[in-house]
Scaffold this motif. Structure first.
Motif, PDB file in Angstrom:
ATOM      1  N   MET A  41       0.822  -1.200   0.000  1.00 33.55           N
ATOM      2  CA  MET A  41       0.000   0.000   0.000  1.00 33.55           C
ATOM      3  C   MET A  41       0.867   1.265   0.000  1.00 33.55           C
ATOM      4  O   MET A  41       2.081   1.203   0.155  1.00 33.55           O
ATOM      5  CB  MET A  41      -0.921   0.002   1.233  1.00 33.55           C
ATOM      6  N   ASP A  42       0.216   2.409  -0.154  1.00 31.13           N
ATOM      7  CA  ASP A  42       0.936   3.679  -0.186  1.00 31.13           C
ATOM      8  C   ASP A  42       1.710   3.939   1.102  1.00 31.13           C
ATOM      9  O   ASP A  42       2.746   4.613   1.099  1.00 31.13           O
ATOM     10  CB  ASP A  42      -0.038   4.842  -0.425  1.00 31.13           C
ATOM     11  N   ASN A  43       1.200   3.411   2.219  1.00 30.60           N
ATOM     12  CA  ASN A  43       1.866   3.628   3.512  1.00 30.60           C
ATOM     13  C   ASN A  43       2.983   2.625   3.788  1.00 30.60           C
ATOM     14  O   ASN A  43       3.572   2.629   4.874  1.00 30.60           O
ATOM     15  CB  ASN A  43       0.849   3.611   4.651  1.00 30.60           C
ATOM     16  N   GLY A  44       3.255   1.776   2.812  1.00 30.81           N
ATOM     17  CA  GLY A  44       4.337   0.802   2.963  1.00 30.81           C
ATOM     18  C   GLY A  44       3.903  -0.543   3.515  1.00 30.81           C
ATOM     19  O   GLY A  44       4.662  -1.516   3.467  1.00 30.81           O
ATOM     20  N   LYS A  45       2.689  -0.620   4.055  1.00 32.11           N
ATOM     21  CA  LYS A  45       2.198  -1.888   4.589  1.00 32.11           C
ATOM     22  C   LYS A  45       1.699  -2.787   3.460  1.00 32.11           C
ATOM     23  O   LYS A  45       1.268  -2.311   2.415  1.00 32.11           O
ATOM     24  CB  LYS A  45       1.072  -1.641   5.596  1.00 32.11           C
ATOM     25  N   VAL A  46       1.730  -4.090   3.714  1.00 31.45           N
ATOM     26  CA  VAL A  46       1.275  -5.075   2.730  1.00 31.45           C
ATOM     27  C   VAL A  46      -0.112  -5.580   3.114  1.00 31.45           C
ATOM     28  O   VAL A  46      -0.362  -5.908   4.285  1.00 31.45           O
ATOM     29  CB  VAL A  46       2.257  -6.259   2.631  1.00 31.45           C
ATOM     30  N   GLU A  47      -1.026  -5.606   2.145  1.00 36.31           N
ATOM     31  CA  GLU A  47      -2.343  -6.208   2.342  1.00 36.31           C
ATOM     32  C   GLU A  47      -2.476  -7.422   1.431  1.00 36.31           C
ATOM     33  O   GLU A  47      -1.918  -7.460   0.329  1.00 36.31           O
ATOM     34  CB  GLU A  47      -3.472  -5.212   2.029  1.00 36.31           C
ATOM     35  N   SER A 113      -3.234   4.835  -7.318  1.00 37.49           N
ATOM     36  CA  SER A 113      -1.979   4.087  -7.459  1.00 37.49           C
ATOM     37  C   SER A 113      -2.084   2.719  -6.795  1.00 37.49           C
ATOM     38  O   SER A 113      -1.525   1.729  -7.293  1.00 37.49           O
ATOM     39  CB  SER A 113      -0.808   4.875  -6.873  1.00 37.49           C
ATOM     40  N   GLU A 114      -2.811   2.644  -5.670  1.00 38.85           N
ATOM     41  CA  GLU A 114      -3.017   1.343  -5.026  1.00 38.85           C
ATOM     42  C   GLU A 114      -3.880   0.442  -5.891  1.00 38.85           C
ATOM     43  O   GLU A 114      -3.599  -0.760  -6.036  1.00 38.85           O
ATOM     44  CB  GLU A 114      -3.656   1.539  -3.650  1.00 38.85           C
ATOM     45  N   LEU A 115      -4.933   1.009  -6.499  1.00 32.98           N
ATOM     46  CA  LEU A 115      -5.783   0.208  -7.387  1.00 32.98           C
ATOM     47  C   LEU A 115      -5.008  -0.302  -8.591  1.00 32.98           C
ATOM     48  O   LEU A 115      -5.235  -1.428  -9.053  1.00 32.98           O
ATOM     49  CB  LEU A 115      -6.988   1.036  -7.840  1.00 32.98           C
ATOM     50  N   GLU A 116      -4.087   0.513  -9.095  1.00 39.59           N
ATOM     51  CA  GLU A 116      -3.258   0.042 -10.217  1.00 39.59           C
ATOM     52  C   GLU A 116      -2.400  -1.141  -9.787  1.00 39.59           C
ATOM     53  O   GLU A 116      -2.324  -2.150 -10.498  1.00 39.59           O
ATOM     54  CB  GLU A 116      -2.363   1.175 -10.728  1.00 39.59           C
TER      55      GLU A 116
END
Length: 415
Positions: A41-47, A113-116
């Protein structure tokens, strides 16, 4: 929805005395793919996300069907939608089978950017389970031309340089500048409009002065409304996930569209209509009701309220079995989804052909071809309704399933 589509299939299979061996094949899906994949994600965390692709049947050609991004996406929903796609492509006379899928996600919670990144990683996870001659995705709920462009680019990047140009048609519904078809954006809504117009023409009536209500004001709801008002019809009420609005004098379709664009499609806060209780929507009087949102919207809980003279299914599976029974008992006809919203997949077929043959079609040419094709399919179903004295959905299913049965009978079943 899966229960609904099974019941519809079994009803038709009984009616046409479908070959029992072919019935066994069509009652189940060919493949059900579930993929779990990580995205930063944008915050660096992984989902971790879960994606689905269900391929129902490919007796008539490559699997074809949309990808939706919605919290309700699961394997049963994808199975139902994939089966409907098989019937839809068969009814339209296209060389396709049926598939469906998507990601269990609310895209409003993620940046562009996350959706991409989510889309590209999903495409990579699907791998060779999609392909231009195997399974061809398209836009659906909460996906669009940009989503398809990301998928196409990701898929083509996995191919050698010499192969990339041969794989552009791995998806349809792309932006026009990236191999998309002029008019694909309005194809589904135009098909809804045209089916309504043809229905009333058969009664010796026009759309001028007819009133209509729309559930869902996305691509389908907007374009159907756009074409209807051009023919003199009046939009009275619109409902989406955020609001239900009403104006007895009529709602300006283009003004509502401009209002919704900067609000991610939401109609909430539109000053030229009053907001009403969502529970009132299905009880509002009108000539035409267009459910163009999600499935299972017209049920036994609200079908008795409906005062429309015609239901035109812009969405897939918006009416469940119990709701349909009530409507038919009350004499309210339903133009079924596999006919009414087939303009989208017909437009997708045109785009697929355009890419495959290296051609460029102009908008007027596309719309002329679309109108000709949908008109012929509508007339085929209307003739079946008259001949068998059945409802419109049953007539459409008879034509669709009989065509697939014929393919199996003629080719045989391997080995």
């Amino acid at each position: 929805m899966f229960k609904t589509v099974q019941n519809q299939f079994n009803k038709t299979a009984d009616l046409i005395d479908l070959n029992p061996n072919i019935r066994k094949i069509l009652a189940i899906t060919n493949n059900e793919l579930i993929v779990h994949f990580p995205v930063k994600m944008d915050n660096g965390k992984v989902e971790i996300f879960t994606g689905y692709r269900v391929q129902h049947n490919n007796a008539l050609g490559p699997y074809k069907g949309g990808l939706r991004y919605h919290p309700t996406v699961d394997v049963d929903a994808a199975k139902a939608l994939a089966m409907w796609m098989t019937w839809k492509t068969s009814l339209a006379g296209l060389p396709y089978g049926g598939a469906k899928g998507g990601i269990q996600i609310d895209p409003r919670n993620y940046s562009l950017s996350e959706l991409e990144r989510i889309t590209r990683r999903f495409t990579y996870a699907l791998g060779e389970n999609i392909g231009p001659e195997h399974d061809i995705p398209a836009p659906d709920v909460n996906t669009n031309a940009q989503t398809m462009a990301w998928i196409a680019d990701t898929y083509m990047s996995t191919k050698s340089t010499s192969e990339r140009s041969q794989n552009q048609h791995v998806v349809t519904g792309k932006p026009v500048g990236s191999g998309g078809l002029e008019g694909r954006d309005r194809a589904t809504g135009f098909g809804v409009f045209l089916c309504i117009k043809l229905y009333f023409e058969a009664l010796g009536e026009t759309l001028n002065g007819k009133t209509f209500n729309v559930q869902g004001f996305g691509n389908v709801g907007y374009w159907a409304s756009h074409f209807l008002v051009q023919e003199g019809a009046k939009l009275l009420s619109v409902q989406d996930a955020h609001a239900t609005i009403f104006n007895s004098e009529g709602i300006d379709v283009e003004s509502l569209f401009e209002h919704s664009k900067p609000r991610k499609g939401s109609i909430e806060g539109f000053s030229e209509a009053k907001e009403i209780d969502p529970e009132e929507f299905f009880g509002l009087a009108c000539d035409i009701l267009i459910p163009a949102a999600l499935g299972n919207q017209i049920t036994e809980d609200n079908a008795y309220k409906i005062q429309a003279k015609l239901i035109a299914e812009g969405a897939n599976g918006p009416t469940n079995d119990e709701g349909e029974s009530i409507l038919l008992e009350r004499g309210i006809p339903i133009i079924p989804d596999i006919l009414c919203n087939s303009g989208g997949v017909i437009g997708s077929y045109f785009e697929w052909l355009q890419n495959r043959n290296g051609e460029l079609w102009q908008l007027d040419e596309v719309m002329e071809k679309l109108e000709k094709k949908i008109t012929q399919v509508f007339k085929n179903v209307a003739a079946e309704v008259d001949q068998r004295q059945v409802d419109w959905r049953t007539a459409a299913y008879i034509i669709a399933i009989a065509r697939i049965e014929m393919a199996y009978v003629q080719r045989g079943i391997f080995p």
